[in-house]
Every structure is written in structure tokens, then in C-alpha cells.
Write an enzyme that holds these catalytic residues in place. Structure first.
Site, PDB file in Angstrom:
ATOM      1  N   GLY A  58       5.037  89.026  53.535  1.00 15.68           N
ATOM      2  CA  GLY A  58       5.784  88.385  52.475  1.00 15.68           C
ATOM      3  C   GLY A  58       6.620  87.195  52.855  1.00 15.68           C
ATOM      4  N   SER A  59       7.533  86.898  51.948  1.00 12.14           N
ATOM      5  CA  SER A  59       8.255  85.641  51.945  1.00 12.14           C
ATOM      6  C   SER A  59       9.109  85.450  53.186  1.00 12.14           C
ATOM      7  CB  SER A  59       9.163  85.618  50.730  1.00 12.14           C
ATOM      8  OG  SER A  59      10.118  84.612  50.864  1.00 12.14           O
ATOM      9  N   SER A  60       9.200  84.195  53.587  1.00 12.91           N
ATOM     10  CA  SER A  60      10.031  83.868  54.742  1.00 12.91           C
ATOM     11  C   SER A  60      11.516  83.876  54.378  1.00 12.91           C
ATOM     12  CB  SER A  60       9.604  82.534  55.346  1.00 12.91           C
ATOM     13  OG  SER A  60       9.463  81.540  54.370  1.00 12.91           O
ATOM     14  N   SER A  61      11.868  84.147  53.123  1.00 16.80           N
ATOM     15  CA  SER A  61      13.280  84.320  52.758  1.00 16.80           C
ATOM     16  C   SER A  61      13.758  85.741  53.019  1.00 16.80           C
ATOM     17  CB  SER A  61      13.516  83.999  51.277  1.00 16.80           C
ATOM     18  OG  SER A  61      13.499  82.614  51.080  1.00 16.80           O
TER      19      SER A  61
END
Lengths: 131, 414
Positions: A58-61
Site C-alpha cells: 500500500g501507500s507510501s503515506s
């Protein structure tokens, strides 16, 4: 077999993710609850758990979500990954620079076989005690 | 991990405490990831400027206070505010202030105020084969796959640390051997009609992410149909449902003139079936019935071509439910100069820049059904906004917005 990505000791209830989960968009940075509507563990809380993540996705955030949980004292007690992934560990490294206590992160290939119950992370190893 | 004398001196504070913190973060991460050294990077794309609680603001302001500055060109991903149309975002009180302070802190570190998840549409296009440090999963996959520059998925904080250090850990996709495909996707079982559909591409991406996880795939049989916007949609969806950071499309993307040329010696072959496409498409919707309360397009931020397609599909009609058009200030400026912005807003299109409807409160409170043509919006909207989702093509989105209820062309998908 296991590899320490971020050192530390921890103890807590084991939560094995039954499906891949991105922290960003998947875990509330305010409550630590799983908020991905398609996830089989929707509503469960990662805070204080020995969180077993067989497949980090998933997201790199996701590092930002974890850092916020760390700062608020709502992070998992420890994170056990099925393979190395930088995104979550970075939050622990930043927390260290900021002077905030961060959970240990381990890589344990095949960790998806872990059973529900209690878990203990010490000296770079994780041990499970079935409920 | 071998640091050079220069790097060791920076980590010890030679260039100030801000540079030291950044270098330590890059080196420590690299060590954990098994990197043997640091690699100089040509540019960075920074994803840490979106507000998810005060910790991010505190870290960015900590770097500013320690005198840190980026040493390579660095673009900024979306923030939590639309700085050009502040009224679009309902973020209130202390959160609004902290979100703004976060954005200003990243500017103070020397980053460019691009505020877009599609920096490649705002002129940030690193050269084939160059090493860079990018964050934001769709930007990473586009950078690696479509541009052929080399980056890992640098998460929030590591991205800015790399930009300040001018270096990244030398591991993963910086190494040519790791860029070879270990999975070959055979699309010969899929009809040409389906491949021609714009909505096929985010569906393919959603399937790919779920199927390969983080593995590098080469997809065969798409050369006649690929466009930059389609590759963008494919990558964004694949990076949402999986951890895909690089894919190749044989005959299209720069590292894969043919599938054979990029395949690893040991690789698996997976045949994409019409059933798998149908299932992946179905999974992108969570709502039943025919209600649609809002339409959102532009994740990743819409390109000028995509906006012109939207304009053409609307054909002067007014919409009954708003279409939130998420794009960058860069692309919106082009639209304005082309003289098309006013007509779109009069038709009921709501332009959103610098941010998007899935990362900050913009959609009306209370939830409902959001329709989108974006695989990434479809994946993240339910968790982030509380809205249920209907996925459709851009034409379906426009027709639904005009009708005020779900209108979806099922032809070709059965």
C-alpha cells in the site's frame, strides 16, 4: 530466521492480518482502528497489539499514519513483517530522532502462520502463547 | 553499509544538525534494508506534506528549525488544503492550521509548490536510468515504469530525508537486476474491445496489484492500446491493491522493448482471463442500487487530455450531481489558458487543486455514494471518506452525473 528492523521489547495480544492492509487508508491515524471497508478485520484496533503483517502493501503515506499513532501512544506494541518493508520502519526511525518511543519491527518470513493469543518480542525474536 | 568520508562527516553534523538527521535517516533505513551504500539522486518527490496528525508537522518544523534544506530538485505531493480555493476544504480549527503549517514547512525546506500526486504532469520527468527518490505510490510506479527512472517506494519522511541528503539507500529498484520481471502476464485471452476501453486499465491494475503483490510483472499484448494516461491509471490501481512499484508493458515502457528482453531467467506466467477482469471490476464497487451522490475523477490528478475528454463527454450539458475534478494547479492553469475552465464550472464541475477529495474533507458530510473512474479512488474512498463507491468509465461517470443516478454501460464486460 528473524531479523530486527527496529529494536525493542514488547508484549501484547497477537493480531494477524488476514488480508493485506495499507496503513494509509486502512488504519485510522486517530483511533488505530482498521477502517478499510473491504478488510475482513474492519473495526479491529492495532494499538497495543503484536501486529503480524504477512504481506506489507500500500501507500507510501503509511509511515505518517504510524508516526502519528506512535506520538499519540496508539501504535502497535510490535510489528512483525513477512518481508522487509521500509515504509513502516521509517516511522520508527523518525520517532527515534524526535525522542518518541517506537515499537520494535521484526521480519519473520512465514509469520502469517502465527496463532491468535499473546505474543512477546525480546532479543530480536517473537514468541507466541496460544489463547 | 559503507558510508563515504563525506557522508560520515555529514551524519556527524559537519553541514548542520538538519543535514545530519536526514543523512542518519537515509543511512539507518538503508542499513535495515540491506543496502551496501548510498546512491546520489537526481531529484525527489515528497509525499510527507499531507496532514495526518500533528506529528508530521512537528517533524517538518523540526527539520526547518535544524536548518535543513533540500539539495536536489524536489516536487511536493498533495497537501490537505486547496490553497487556491480554500473554501473547498472543510478542515477546521487547529487541524486546518497544522495542515497549513505542514505545507509551509515543506516549502521552507526548499521544495517546489507543485502540490500534485502527478508531478510527471508538471514537468518533473527524470531521465531514463537516473536514480531518484520519490514518494507517493502512484508517482513511484509511474516514475519507474513509464519514465524508467529508478526509485524505491520512499515513504513519508524518508523521501524528504533523501532530498536533503541528496542520496538514497542503494538497494531494491536502484539495482538493475531487481528491475527484471519475475511474472509474465499473458493477455491474449482478453478481447481487443476490452483492451480499448479506458476503464479496462484501472481494472487491470487492481487485478495486477492483488495478484503479484510487490513482484515486477511484464504485461504482454497491450502495445497497440497503451497511452500515458492509461499506464498512469494501471499503475495507480496496482500500487493501491498491492505494493507494485514497477511494471513493464512489452513494446511500450522503456525498459521492455519485448517481454523476453526484461524477463528474469526464473519467472512465472499468468494468463489474465475475462473472469478475472470481471471479478476485479466488481471488487472496485462497494455500493448497490442506482444512487450516485457525487462523482470524483482525477486520482492520480487528471491530465489536460483527460479533462478535455471530460469536457467533450459533457458536451455542454449540466450535471445534477457535482463532478469533483481533482487536478494540479499546473494543469488547471493550462485549462484556464485554453479557455475551457469557465464552461466546465458552469456545467457543475468543481475543480479541486493542490489536494483531492479522498485525502481531506471536501465531499459533503454524511456520506452517500461516490462514483469514480479511478481504481485508486475506488480503493481508498470507502475508508477515507465514508462514501460507498461505484466504479465506471469516464463516460459512465459523466452520464451518471447528468442523470443524477447510476448509468453504466455493461457492454463488453460480460
Amino acid at each position: 530466521m528473524s531479523q530486527t528492523l527496529f529494536p525493542g521489547d514488547a508484549e501484547g495480544e497477537v493480531l494477524v492480518l488476514a488480508a493485506p492492509l495499507s496503513f494509509w487508508g486502512g488504519v485510522s491515524w486517530e483511533t488505530g482502528a482498521i477502517i478499510n471497508a473491504r478488510h475482513p478485520q474492519l473495526g479491529e484496533v492495532v494499538s497495543g497489539k503484536i501486529l503480524v503483517v504477512p504481506e506489507p502493501v500500500g501507500s507510501s503515506s503509511s509511515s505518517a499514519v504510524l508516526l502519528e499513532l506512535i506520538r499519540a501512544g496508539r501504535a502497535p506494541a510490535a510489528i512483525v513483517l513477512g518481508r522487509p518493508d521500509a515504509i513502516l520502519v521509517v516511522a520508527c526511525l523518525v520517532a527515534k530522532e524526535m525522542g518518541w518511543a517506537a515499537p520494535p519491527v521484526l521480519v519473520v518470513p512465514g509469520c502469517g502462520d502465527a496463532q491468535a493469543g499473546r505474543g512477546r518480542v525480546a532479543e530480536g525474536r517473537v514468541a507466541y502463547r496460544p489463547a | 553499509m559503507k558510508l563515504t568520508d563525506d557522508e560520515t562527516a555529514i551524519a556527524a553534523g559537519r553541514d548542520g544538525e538538519g543535514a545530519a538527521v536526514a543523512l542518519r535517516l537515509v543511512a539507518d533505513s538503508g542499513r535495515l534494508l540491506g543496502a551496501d551504500a548510498l546512491v546520489p539522486v537526481a531529484s525527489a518527490h515528497i509525499d510527507g506534506c499531507l496532514y495526518h496528525g500533528d506529528s508530521g508537522t512537528e517533524f517538518a518544523e523540526f527539520l526547518v528549525a535544524k536548518g535543513a534544506r533540500v539539495t536536489v530538485p524536489a516536487t511536493l505531493n498533495v497537501g490537505a488544503l486547496d490553497l487556491l480555493r480554500p473554501g473547498n476544504v472543510r478542515l477546521a480549527g487547529g487541524r486546518r492550521e497544522m495542515a497549513l503549517r505542514l505545507m509551509r514547512a515543506y516549502e521552507a525546506l526548499g521544495c517546489r509548490s507543485t502540490w500534485t500526486c502527478a508531478p510527471y504532469q508538471a514537468g518533473h520527468r527524470p531521465a531514463l536510468g537516473s536514480d531518484v527518490a520519490w514518494g507517493e505510490s502512484n508517482a513511484v510506479v509511474f516514475c519507474n515504469s513509464v519514465l524508467g527512472a529508478r526509485t524505491n517506494r520512499y515513504g513519508d519522511f524518508l523521501d524528504i530525508a533523501c532530498a536533503i541528503a541528496g542520496r538514497a539507500p542503494h538497494y531494491g529498484l536502484h539495482l538493475l537486476a531487481n528491475r527484471r520481471a519475475t511474472v509474465r502476464v499473458d493477455t491474449s485471452g482478453i478481447s481487443e474491445a476490452l483492451k480499448r476501453k479506458e476503464a479496462f486499465w484501472p481494472v487491470l491494475g487492481a487485478w495486477l496489484g492483488r495478484t503479484v503483490g510487490e513482484d515486477v510483472a511484464v504485461i504482454d499484448g497491450l502495445a497497440a492500446y497503451a497511452t500515458e494516461d492509461r499506464l498512469k491509471a494501471l499503475g495507480a490501481a496496482a500500487a493501491s491493491t498491492g505494493a507494485v512499484a514497477l511494471f513493464h508493458v512489452a513494446g511500450v515502457t522503456p525498459e521492455a522493448p519485448t517481454a523476453e528482453s526484461i524477463l528474469a531467467d526464473r519467472h512465472a506466467t499468468i494468463a489474465l482471463t475475462p473472469d478475472a477482469v470481471r471479478d476485479a471490476r466488481k471488487l472496485l464497487s462497494t455500493a448497490g442500487g442506482d444512487a450516485v451522490d457525487a462523482v470524483a475523477v482525477g486520482s492520480p490528478h487528471f491530465s489536460l487530455d483527460e479533462i478535455l475528454s471530460l469536457d467533450a463527454l459533457l458536451a455542454g450539458r449540466r450535471v445534477r450531481v457535482p463532478i469533483y475534478l481533482n487536478t494540479s494547479r499546473h494543469v488547471l492553469g493550462k485549462l484556464e489558458r485554453a479557455g475551457r475552465l469557465a464552461a466546465l464550472t458552469e456545467a457543475g464541475v468543481v475543480p479541486i487543486v493542490d489536494t483531492c477529495v479522498v485525502v481531506t474533507p471536501i465531499l459533503p458530510a454524511g456520506g452517500g455514494v461516490l462514483m469514480t473512474n479511478s481504481g485508486k479512488f475506488a480503493f481508498y474512498a470507502p475508508g477515507n471518506t465514508g462514501y460507498a463507491v461505484q466504479f465506471g468509465s469516464l463516460a459512465d461517470c459523466v452520464e451518471s452525473a447528468v442523470a443524477g443516478r447510476l448509468v453504466r454501460d455493461e457492454a463488453g464486460w460480460q
